[in-house]
Design an enzyme around this catalytic site. Structure first.
Site, mmCIF file in Angstrom:
data_model
loop_
_atom_site.group_PDB
_atom_site.id
_atom_site.type_symbol
_atom_site.label_atom_id
_atom_site.label_comp_id
_atom_site.label_asym_id
_atom_site.label_seq_id
_atom_site.Cartn_x
_atom_site.Cartn_y
_atom_site.Cartn_z
ATOM 1 N N SER A 1 30.039 15.585 62.445
ATOM 2 C CA SER A 1 29.114 15.110 61.429
ATOM 3 C C SER A 1 27.996 16.126 61.287
ATOM 4 O O SER A 1 27.442 16.582 62.292
ATOM 5 C CB SER A 1 28.539 13.749 61.821
ATOM 6 O OG SER A 1 27.623 13.278 60.841
ATOM 7 N N HIS B 1 25.885 17.232 53.295
ATOM 8 C CA HIS B 1 26.366 16.361 54.369
ATOM 9 C C HIS B 1 27.888 16.432 54.409
ATOM 10 O O HIS B 1 28.540 16.553 53.374
ATOM 11 C CB HIS B 1 25.934 14.904 54.102
ATOM 12 C CG HIS B 1 26.824 13.886 54.762
ATOM 13 N ND1 HIS B 1 27.842 13.244 54.083
ATOM 14 C CD2 HIS B 1 26.858 13.403 56.035
ATOM 15 C CE1 HIS B 1 28.450 12.407 54.908
ATOM 16 N NE2 HIS B 1 27.876 12.488 56.082
ATOM 17 N N ARG C 1 36.396 12.259 60.755
ATOM 18 C CA ARG C 1 36.535 11.476 61.974
ATOM 19 C C ARG C 1 37.943 10.887 62.104
ATOM 20 O O ARG C 1 38.655 10.689 61.116
ATOM 21 C CB ARG C 1 35.514 10.335 61.985
ATOM 22 C CG ARG C 1 35.623 9.426 60.773
ATOM 23 C CD ARG C 1 34.418 8.526 60.596
ATOM 24 N NE ARG C 1 34.530 7.709 59.384
ATOM 25 C CZ ARG C 1 34.126 8.111 58.185
ATOM 26 N NH1 ARG C 1 33.581 9.322 58.026
ATOM 27 N NH2 ARG C 1 34.256 7.319 57.129
ATOM 28 N N GLY D 1 25.831 2.324 74.325
ATOM 29 C CA GLY D 1 25.652 3.692 74.780
ATOM 30 C C GLY D 1 25.412 4.678 73.663
ATOM 31 O O GLY D 1 25.543 5.894 73.862
ATOM 32 N N GLU E 1 19.354 9.852 69.211
ATOM 33 C CA GLU E 1 18.903 11.130 68.682
ATOM 34 C C GLU E 1 19.980 11.781 67.819
ATOM 35 O O GLU E 1 19.692 12.376 66.775
ATOM 36 C CB GLU E 1 18.514 12.068 69.827
ATOM 37 C CG GLU E 1 17.275 11.646 70.584
ATOM 38 C CD GLU E 1 16.016 11.716 69.719
ATOM 39 O OE1 GLU E 1 15.952 12.569 68.826
ATOM 40 O OE2 GLU E 1 15.104 10.904 69.948
ATOM 41 N N SER E 2 21.240 11.673 68.245
ATOM 42 C CA SER E 2 22.331 12.271 67.469
ATOM 43 C C SER E 2 22.608 11.474 66.205
ATOM 44 O O SER E 2 22.896 12.046 65.147
ATOM 45 C CB SER E 2 23.598 12.367 68.330
ATOM 46 O OG SER E 2 23.411 13.254 69.411
#
Length: 373
Positions: A126, A140, A144, A322, A326-327
């Site tokens: 991504s 962008h 996936r 989990g 931040e990602s």
């Protein structure tokens, strides 16, 4: 490697490796190619920060981030303001809340139910790039692969056998979000990804372009997010709500096997550098004014609104145990602006062209058909 070229290559269709391993190998290579292309474009800028991480619940990834906040001596000279090119290869148990969100997002594909959650595997790349110059568009892309499997019990937990697949699919897409409209940039971007799509069937580009226009739309603003691109999901060997049935007599050729769909995804991934780097190379040296910068920040505010309110990936990621926040939120620009009843974007202005995009998108698609060989 020259700017605008991609060094990633499609893996052999006859590979005996599990699809999980093939996808992982590909996205690691593609990430390196894309980050290197940006670093080669602006060799005087700081390099991307390469942040490898491990997920406690299973899996790992690498986030490659460009930013130079607070350093005024550097930040005004860089081509990019903020960018992220992330990969993740994760597995574990999807909780019921994530399953419900997935079932809502994947209505064309039946998914099994389990009140205790379902084992999953997901791998993807991504990226979001926010250039500094308002004349250079944000871009962008996301590709996936997802699997849902049966629970592994007993001796199978030792890894001797692969868990039975209950569902698998590929998804992804790419889109361009300018602050100022250069029609030739939109045509170049669309023409490049159309060529990648057309190698795998004539219905893919027009179908997935329309889906992209519908998806990257901000209902509360009654605005498109940009000039679009392609968007697809739930692509597997079964029937698809937006494509001809593989078994129908009049079905146009389209990829259906795992190897065929993966080859399609690789071609789209490999088209990113030639679709975007020439645009960025052309636009980043142009002069710009404080007025243009102000409009760029307002447009970035729209970008934030879409990603936090509507984007599937953001919502699903925040529901996953989990999750690496931040990602997930690296797609957000470093700086954005909201103005009360701003006068910018009025009809007849350069800024207003972006508010009137739906007709342009149709024109762009028609010209892409002419521009493509």
């Amino acid at each position: 490697m020259r700017n605008g070229e991609s060094g990633s290559r499609c893996l052999p269709a006859s590979s005996t490796k599990p699809m999980r391993a093939q996808v992982e190998e590909y996205i690691v290579s593609l990430q390196d190619q894309i980050v290197s292309a940006f670093e080669n474009l602006d060799p005087a800028a700081p390099t991307f920060k390469r942040d490898s991480w491990v997920r406690a619940q299973g899996g790992s990834g690498q986030s490659c981030i460009f930013a130079c906040p607070g350093d005024a001596t550097i930040e005004q000279q860089t081509v990019l303001e903020k960018a992220g090119v992330n990969i993740s290869i994760v597995h574990g148990i999807l909780p019921p809340a994530a399953i419900r969100q997935m079932r809502a997002d994947h209505t064309s594909m039946p998914l099994p139910e389990d009140p205790d959650g379902l084992p999953f595997f997901a791998a993807g790349i991504s990226l979001v790039v926010h250039p500094r110059n308002p004349n250079a568009p944000t871009v962008h892309a996301n590709y996936r692969y997802f699997e849902i499997t049966e629970r592994v019990t007993g001796d199978d937990q030792e890894g001797a056998t692969q868990p039975k697949l209950l569902a698998w699919w590929f998804g992804g897409g790419c889109d361009l979000t300018p602050s100022y409209l250069f029609e030739e940039d939109a045509i170049h971007f669309h023409s490049t990804i159309k060529q990648a799509c057309d190698r795998h069937g004539p219905q893919l580009y027009p179908t997935f372009k329309k889906w992209c226009d519908e998806y990257f739309y901000i209902p509360h603003r009654n605005e498109t997010r940009g000039v679009g691109g392609v968007f697809f999901d739930d692509l597997n060997e079964g029937p698809h709500a937006r494509l001809s049935s593989p078994n129908s007599a009049d079905a146009a050729s389209r990829p259906t096997s795992p190897a065929e769909i993966f080859a399609f995804v690789q071609d789209l991934g490999n088209s990113f550098i030639p679709s975007y780097l020439p645009i960025l190379t052309r636009r980043h040296p142009l002069p710009y004014t404080p007025h243009q910068r102000r409009w760029q920040l307002i447009r970035r505010g729209r970008y934030v609104e879409f990603n936090l309110v509507y984007d599937r990936g953001t919502k699903f990621g925040l529901m996953t145990p989990g999750a690496r926040i931040e990602s997930i939120l690296m797609s957000l620009p470093e700086t954005a602006r909201w103005e009360y009843m701003s006068e910018l974007g009025a009809e007849g202005t350069e800024e207003g062209k972006l508010v009137e995009l739906p007709p342009l998108n149709e024109i762009c698609m028609e010209r892409c058909f002419v521009a493509s060989p």
